[in-house]
Design an enzyme around this catalytic site. Sequence first.
Site, short mmCIF file in Angstrom:
data_model
loop_
_atom_site.label_atom_id
_atom_site.label_comp_id
_atom_site.label_asym_id
_atom_site.label_seq_id
_atom_site.Cartn_x
_atom_site.Cartn_y
_atom_site.Cartn_z
N GLU A 205 -5.31 2.18 -4.56
CA GLU A 205 -3.32 2.50 -4.21
C GLU A 205 -3.01 1.54 -3.12
O GLU A 205 -2.00 1.26 -3.47
CB GLU A 205 -3.27 3.73 -2.79
CG GLU A 205 -3.32 3.36 -1.43
CD GLU A 205 -4.51 4.51 -1.40
OE1 GLU A 205 -5.18 4.30 -0.03
OE2 GLU A 205 -5.65 4.11 -2.42
N ASP B 196 1.24 -1.09 -0.16
CA ASP B 196 0.01 0.07 -0.28
C ASP B 196 1.12 1.09 0.09
O ASP B 196 2.03 1.86 0.62
CB ASP B 196 -0.79 -0.39 1.16
CG ASP B 196 -1.67 1.06 1.28
OD1 ASP B 196 -3.14 1.14 0.96
OD2 ASP B 196 -1.73 2.55 1.60
N ILE B 197 0.72 2.05 -1.04
CA ILE B 197 1.37 3.47 -1.23
C ILE B 197 0.85 4.15 0.51
O ILE B 197 0.13 4.59 0.40
CB ILE B 197 1.52 4.16 -2.12
CG1 ILE B 197 1.59 3.32 -3.28
CG2 ILE B 197 1.89 5.67 -2.11
CD1 ILE B 197 0.26 4.24 -4.89
#
Length: 516
Positions: free
Chosen positions: A436, A393-394
């Site tokens: 994301e 996950d960003i």
Amino acid sequence: MNNPNTAEAKIEQLSKRLQQSIQSRKQLEDSFQHDYNVLAELIIKLTYACAGMDHGLDNKLVKLRGLLQRNAGMAELEQAINDTQTVIEKHTLNVQRLLKQTSEQTQETVAFLRQQSLQKAGRDRLATIENMLESPSIAVTHYIPVMLELLQLFTASAHSLADSHTKPQQNSAEVPSRQLLELLNQVDFDGATGQLIQRTKLQLNQALDQQQFIELMLQLIRQIVKTINDERQSAQSFLLELNQTLTLVQGALQNTLASRTEFHDKSGVLNQQLQADMKQLNDSVETATQLAELKAQVSDHMQSINAALQQKFSLERDERRNFERQYEKASSRIKNLERQVEQYKRQLAEQKFKSLQDPLTKLPNRAAFEERFQLEFERWTRYKEPLCIAVADIDFFKRINDSFGHVAGDKTLQVLASMLRKSVKASDFVCRYGGEEFVIIFPQTQLEQAIERLELAREKISNIPFKFKSEDIRITVSVGVAQFSQDSDTVVTVFEAADKALYEAKRRGRDQIVTA
């Protein structure tokens, strides 16, 4: 007195024991049947309670319920239970992801409402909703009252806005614009519709009021409906062409059969005539007494035979020509139909490819992931070769969208997707799961090897020189990784473990990899 050691006494004792064993077995069978009936009734009630949650699950539950109601054997029940369990696991995974998205979207909606000019009653209701969201319960039924409260609060706010004739704020369409943008990132159209979607995405990155947003939505809906109608008309034309071709082929076959029947009838008549002529010729030869008379009779018979043969040859030639005409006519239409079928097959193949590909990052999407994950799980179940999965996950991705716009966010996703793909092996499966989040499957890979590749990807991503609006930005990712190790592991449990490890990486400060 009877001697207890006699044969009769021993037989009597054995008979009593046998009766006791039969009675005990019957009691056990009755008890088992009672427990089975109670359990079956409970499962049947649960299947009714779960109805309507998922179409695929409904089909499996209906089948299982039918087997239980007719007391099917354990072999049938076991297969049905296994099939149902597989669907339940997939459904559970989807529900958990939806719950997570619902929680995040609800928090955003609450934050949006908190910025509005609500009356005291509205603020009190918003506070109630926030308290409800703090509940540790994570279930669909937990969010239903929250959604109802939010809808009622939205309705009250809209009525208040209409009554006061207040001019809509410029950012009143911010939340739906963001939702629409996320949906548009998940679809891929060609031609005019694709161009319109690209223009719409650019407009959604700008500040829109409600009227502008509604006009944009209507324009988009009109174009999508037009595209669907065009596809429908194209499909109808193809089906019409198919029907006409099949009708022509059917007519050609019927004509051929009719011609063949007529040919057989006429050919039979000619054959009978030839046989009659040959018999007359034989009779003339046997009964002739003078050579001159025999010559005259033979000449007459040969003329008759020759005429019959000519008719037969002509009949066969006409039959062959008629068949060739029918064949050429049908063959031409069939070849044309084959070309159309090939074109539709290519279009369907392209649509299937697009349906399994994320249009923004060009990575496989969630649907493709679920297919591949199930395949790798079945392979692991059979061969027990090492299998790992990671969820990435960003970090602080929402800040990028809020600060620099969704175009910057899209570019970030594209760059990170490319970097993830280059940092792992070609046999590893990288997909965009949603938003994301990315998921990587590592087939035939030990946990240490998977972590090594993920660490390489994490370092490369953190060193990418992002620059938005003349501002240097460092992008990082958090990763949770898990492996299949026990016979009780399933696609749901291992994915959940990786997902929990991801949240642990977030909790520890982000930009790191945590193992489940």
